[in-house]
Scaffold this motif. Structure first.
Motif, PDB file in Angstrom:
ATOM      1  N   ALA A 165      82.336  57.492  35.109  1.00 44.47           N
ATOM      2  CA  ALA A 165      81.103  56.739  34.883  1.00 44.47           C
ATOM      3  C   ALA A 165      81.304  55.788  33.713  1.00 44.47           C
ATOM      4  CB  ALA A 165      79.955  57.693  34.593  1.00 44.47           C
ATOM      5  N   LEU A 166      80.828  54.567  33.863  1.00 46.96           N
ATOM      6  CA  LEU A 166      80.798  53.618  32.750  1.00 46.96           C
ATOM      7  C   LEU A 166      79.373  53.575  32.226  1.00 46.96           C
ATOM      8  CD1 LEU A 166      82.970  50.604  33.999  1.00 46.96           C
ATOM      9  CD2 LEU A 166      83.690  52.695  32.817  1.00 46.96           C
ATOM     10  N   LEU A 167      79.210  53.911  30.937  1.00 49.81           N
ATOM     11  CA  LEU A 167      77.898  53.984  30.309  1.00 49.81           C
ATOM     12  C   LEU A 167      77.840  53.047  29.111  1.00 49.81           C
ATOM     13  CD1 LEU A 167      77.630  57.901  30.103  1.00 49.81           C
ATOM     14  CD2 LEU A 167      77.029  56.437  32.046  1.00 49.81           C
ATOM     15  N   PRO A 168      76.660  52.502  28.795  1.00 48.20           N
ATOM     16  CA  PRO A 168      76.526  51.716  27.569  1.00 48.20           C
ATOM     17  C   PRO A 168      76.919  52.580  26.369  1.00 48.20           C
ATOM     18  CG  PRO A 168      74.602  51.440  28.963  1.00 48.20           C
ATOM     19  CD  PRO A 168      75.399  52.560  29.561  1.00 48.20           C
ATOM     20  N   ASP A 219      82.651  42.589  41.904  1.00 48.66           N
ATOM     21  CA  ASP A 219      83.676  42.520  40.860  1.00 48.66           C
ATOM     22  C   ASP A 219      83.472  43.626  39.827  1.00 48.66           C
ATOM     23  OD1 ASP A 219      85.257  41.776  38.605  1.00 48.66           O
ATOM     24  OD2 ASP A 219      85.264  39.699  39.311  1.00 48.66           O
ATOM     25  N   SER A 220      84.472  44.490  39.656  1.00 47.83           N
ATOM     26  CA  SER A 220      84.387  45.580  38.673  1.00 47.83           C
ATOM     27  C   SER A 220      84.263  45.052  37.250  1.00 47.83           C
ATOM     28  CB  SER A 220      85.622  46.477  38.775  1.00 47.83           C
ATOM     29  OG  SER A 220      85.720  47.073  40.048  1.00 47.83           O
ATOM     30  N   PHE A 221      84.919  43.917  36.980  1.00 49.37           N
ATOM     31  CA  PHE A 221      84.846  43.344  35.634  1.00 49.37           C
ATOM     32  C   PHE A 221      83.421  42.902  35.322  1.00 49.37           C
ATOM     33  CE2 PHE A 221      85.084  39.707  32.711  1.00 49.37           C
ATOM     34  CZ  PHE A 221      85.764  40.292  31.650  1.00 49.37           C
ATOM     35  N   VAL A 222      82.743  42.308  36.311  1.00 52.38           N
ATOM     36  CA  VAL A 222      81.354  41.897  36.120  1.00 52.38           C
ATOM     37  C   VAL A 222      80.475  43.121  35.891  1.00 52.38           C
ATOM     38  CG1 VAL A 222      79.360  40.809  37.214  1.00 52.38           C
ATOM     39  CG2 VAL A 222      81.621  39.770  37.454  1.00 52.38           C
ATOM     40  N   ALA A 223      80.721  44.181  36.656  1.00 53.92           N
ATOM     41  CA  ALA A 223      79.948  45.424  36.482  1.00 53.92           C
ATOM     42  C   ALA A 223      80.137  45.968  35.068  1.00 53.92           C
ATOM     43  CB  ALA A 223      80.376  46.454  37.520  1.00 53.92           C
ATOM     44  N   VAL A 239      91.792  54.214  37.378  1.00 54.73           N
ATOM     45  CA  VAL A 239      92.813  53.180  37.379  1.00 54.73           C
ATOM     46  C   VAL A 239      92.203  51.796  37.168  1.00 54.73           C
ATOM     47  CG1 VAL A 239      92.823  52.745  39.878  1.00 54.73           C
ATOM     48  CG2 VAL A 239      94.924  52.463  38.572  1.00 54.73           C
ATOM     49  N   ILE A 240      90.931  51.624  37.527  1.00 52.11           N
ATOM     50  CA  ILE A 240      90.235  50.364  37.265  1.00 52.11           C
ATOM     51  C   ILE A 240      89.753  50.327  35.821  1.00 52.11           C
ATOM     52  CG2 ILE A 240      88.137  49.051  37.790  1.00 52.11           C
ATOM     53  CD1 ILE A 240      88.476  49.830  40.690  1.00 52.11           C
ATOM     54  N   SER A 241      89.209  51.445  35.339  1.00 52.42           N
ATOM     55  CA  SER A 241      88.685  51.475  33.970  1.00 52.42           C
ATOM     56  C   SER A 241      89.779  51.185  32.951  1.00 52.42           C
ATOM     57  CB  SER A 241      88.055  52.842  33.672  1.00 52.42           C
ATOM     58  OG  SER A 241      89.030  53.855  33.540  1.00 52.42           O
ATOM     59  N   GLU A 242      91.024  51.529  33.279  1.00 55.90           N
ATOM     60  CA  GLU A 242      92.139  51.299  32.356  1.00 55.90           C
ATOM     61  C   GLU A 242      92.430  49.813  32.157  1.00 55.90           C
ATOM     62  OE1 GLU A 242      94.531  55.461  33.424  1.00 55.90           O
ATOM     63  OE2 GLU A 242      95.198  53.549  34.263  1.00 55.90           O
ATOM     64  N   GLU A 243      91.957  48.991  33.081  1.00 54.58           N
ATOM     65  CA  GLU A 243      92.190  47.551  32.995  1.00 54.58           C
ATOM     66  C   GLU A 243      91.002  46.799  32.392  1.00 54.58           C
ATOM     67  OE1 GLU A 243      95.319  45.962  34.105  1.00 54.58           O
ATOM     68  OE2 GLU A 243      95.609  48.075  33.636  1.00 54.58           O
TER      69      GLU A 243
END
Length: 292
Positions: A165-168, A219-223, A239-243
């Motif tokens: 999870a990506l959280l603020p 786009d994951s970067f936009v998210a 593997v996406i969060s690492e980038e």
């Protein structure tokens, strides 16, 4: 049917314009038009619909597309086999990955392969794991690194990944060791690749989660930027969060949600000589890929 005309039709469909297909294949626009007209005359109906924004398949053209792909594939396969028997390594292949993390590895392999086989051209494709898996099944792709998907191809596992999870950064659960998937039902969820089969959609389906979708992006970067701005939360592969950059909290799900990342390639009986050469060359670097 002339397999070269099948190749021309597929290029037109991919590029959306006859002029772009002519440029890609080295034909004149008139030559492309004549090839299409010959196909349509032979078939007895329109295959392409012409418009101001480009061309698209008619209903009849859509029905013929699987056979056109099949004929183009075997035509290219025949040409490659003939050239190989003559001692020439030529042809074309398409490779790709759904994860930016693997582009440096892939470009390194492509560079070395091109030095060894300068007569084989390489097209680099991008897309979601499902999109690339479908391309492989339809013989439009020869090698890719994606999350495991069903399809008519071989798979070699390179990594067991997890969803996070990506959280603020100021989120109350930002410093927790894990978060429950139910968080995506309660809080504004930023969906990535709406309506498509993804590792996220698999996770939600298996857990009976109905995310509270408030925003969407392909786009994951936009998210990530939206999460950083405090607009909501999202879910991505590790593997996406690492980038992605800093500025958000990256917290695993509890219980964990695993996703297997694989290298995929055509079935042994269907692989072309050029693709077989690439697969053999890439095999020398698979252990390196597994360590990324």
């Amino acid at each position: 049917m002339d397999t070269e005309k099948c190749k021309i039709l597929l290029s037109i469909i991919k590029n959306g314009k006859m002029s772009a297909a002519a440029e890609e294949l080295g034909y004149t626009p008139a030559g492309i038009s004549r090839a299409v007209e010959a196909m349509e005359t032979s078939a007895g109906f329109r295959i392409l619909r012409r418009g101001k924004k480009g061309v698209s398949l008619t209903r009849e053209g859509e029905a013929l597309l699987p056979m056109v792909r099949e004929l183009a594939y075997w035509g290219e396969r025949y040409e490659q086999e003939v050239r190989k028997l003559c001692g020439l390594d030529t042809g074309s292949i398409a490779v790709g990955t759904s994860y930016p993390k693997y582009y440096p590895w892939l470009t390194k392999v492509i560079g070395g392969f091109h030095e060894r086989y300068p007569g084989i051209s390489v097209e680099i494709c991008s897309g979601t794991s499902r999109e690339l898996a479908d391309k492989m099944s339809e013989r439009e792709l020869d090698f890719a690194v994606i999350s495991r998907r069903d399809g008519s191809f071989r798979s070699v596992t390179v990594r067991e990944d997890e969803l996070v999870a990506l959280l603020p950064p100021e989120h109350p659960m930002a410093n927790e060791k894990s978060v429950p998937a139910e968080i995506f039902e309660r809080e504004p969820y930023i969906e990535i690749h709406t309506g498509q089969e993804t590792d996220n959609s698999h996770c939600f389906e298996s857990r009976g989660i109905s995310p509270n979708i408030k925003f969407s992006t392909p786009d994951s970067f936009v998210a990530w930027r939206m999460v950083k701005a405090g607009l909501g939360v999202t879910l991505v592969n590790r593997v996406i969060s690492e980038e992605l950059g800093a500025g958000v909290a990256c917290v695993p799900l509890g219980p964990p949600e695993k996703a297997e990342i694989c290298a995929i390639l055509p079935e042994r009986e269907l692989i072309s000589p050029a693709a077989e050469s690439f697969a053999a060359y890439a095999a020398n670097y698979i252990e390196e890929l597994k360590k990324l």
